[in-house]
Design a protein around this motif. Sequence first.
Motif, short mmCIF file in Angstrom:
data_model
loop_
_atom_site.label_atom_id
_atom_site.label_comp_id
_atom_site.label_asym_id
_atom_site.label_seq_id
_atom_site.Cartn_x
_atom_site.Cartn_y
_atom_site.Cartn_z
N LYS A 46 0.83 -1.20 0.00
CA LYS A 46 0.00 0.00 0.00
C LYS A 46 0.87 1.25 0.00
O LYS A 46 0.57 2.22 -0.68
N GLU A 47 1.95 1.24 0.79
CA GLU A 47 2.86 2.38 0.79
C GLU A 47 3.38 2.66 -0.61
O GLU A 47 3.44 3.80 -1.04
N PHE B 122 0.65 7.90 -3.96
CA PHE B 122 1.26 8.87 -4.86
C PHE B 122 2.41 9.63 -4.21
O PHE B 122 3.32 10.10 -4.88
N ALA B 123 2.38 9.78 -2.89
CA ALA B 123 3.37 10.60 -2.18
C ALA B 123 4.59 9.80 -1.71
O ALA B 123 5.55 10.39 -1.25
N TYR B 124 4.54 8.48 -1.82
CA TYR B 124 5.63 7.65 -1.32
C TYR B 124 6.66 7.46 -2.42
O TYR B 124 6.46 6.72 -3.38
N CYS C 167 7.86 9.59 2.54
CA CYS C 167 6.70 10.41 2.17
C CYS C 167 7.18 11.77 1.69
O CYS C 167 7.98 12.43 2.36
N LYS C 168 6.67 12.21 0.56
CA LYS C 168 7.03 13.52 0.01
C LYS C 168 6.09 14.62 0.49
O LYS C 168 6.31 15.78 0.20
N ILE C 169 5.05 14.26 1.23
CA ILE C 169 4.08 15.24 1.71
C ILE C 169 4.31 15.59 3.18
O ILE C 169 4.35 16.74 3.56
N SER D 280 -4.16 10.23 6.32
CA SER D 280 -5.19 11.05 5.68
C SER D 280 -4.77 11.52 4.28
O SER D 280 -5.62 11.93 3.49
N PHE D 281 -3.49 11.45 3.97
CA PHE D 281 -3.01 11.84 2.64
C PHE D 281 -2.88 10.66 1.69
O PHE D 281 -2.58 10.85 0.52
N PHE D 282 -3.11 9.43 2.17
CA PHE D 282 -2.94 8.25 1.33
C PHE D 282 -3.93 8.25 0.17
O PHE D 282 -5.13 8.41 0.37
N LYS D 283 -3.41 8.12 -1.03
CA LYS D 283 -4.24 7.88 -2.21
C LYS D 283 -3.34 7.37 -3.32
O LYS D 283 -2.15 7.67 -3.38
N THR D 284 -3.93 6.58 -4.17
CA THR D 284 -3.18 6.04 -5.30
C THR D 284 -3.10 7.11 -6.39
O THR D 284 -3.81 8.12 -6.34
N VAL D 285 -2.27 6.88 -7.36
CA VAL D 285 -2.13 7.82 -8.47
C VAL D 285 -3.47 8.00 -9.19
O VAL D 285 -3.86 9.14 -9.48
N PRO D 286 -4.22 6.91 -9.48
CA PRO D 286 -5.53 7.12 -10.11
C PRO D 286 -6.49 7.94 -9.24
O PRO D 286 -7.23 8.79 -9.75
#
Length: 86
Positions: free
Chosen positions: A10-11, A15-17, A22-24, A36-42
Amino acid sequence: MSSLIEEVKKELECFAYKEGKCKILKVNQCEGTVCSFFKTVPQLSVERQRSFEHIQSLDDATRDHIMDFYNIDSVKQQKEVASCDS
């Protein structure tokens, strides 16, 4: 053990990993899917597209103010959204 492997996967999907961090957020360890910032590129692409469409739907003065304030180039934004879809 398999749940740990799933969290690592998942990490890597976030998109930010990038490059092992983490880049965020400035955190020592990724929180995985509970972040709370986790999301995939899509998912990021869909959110960006929705946000851009919302901004475009606003009256001219409001839209221009937002685009100026956040330094949004509409052509560049459309290309970035399209590139995330690929």
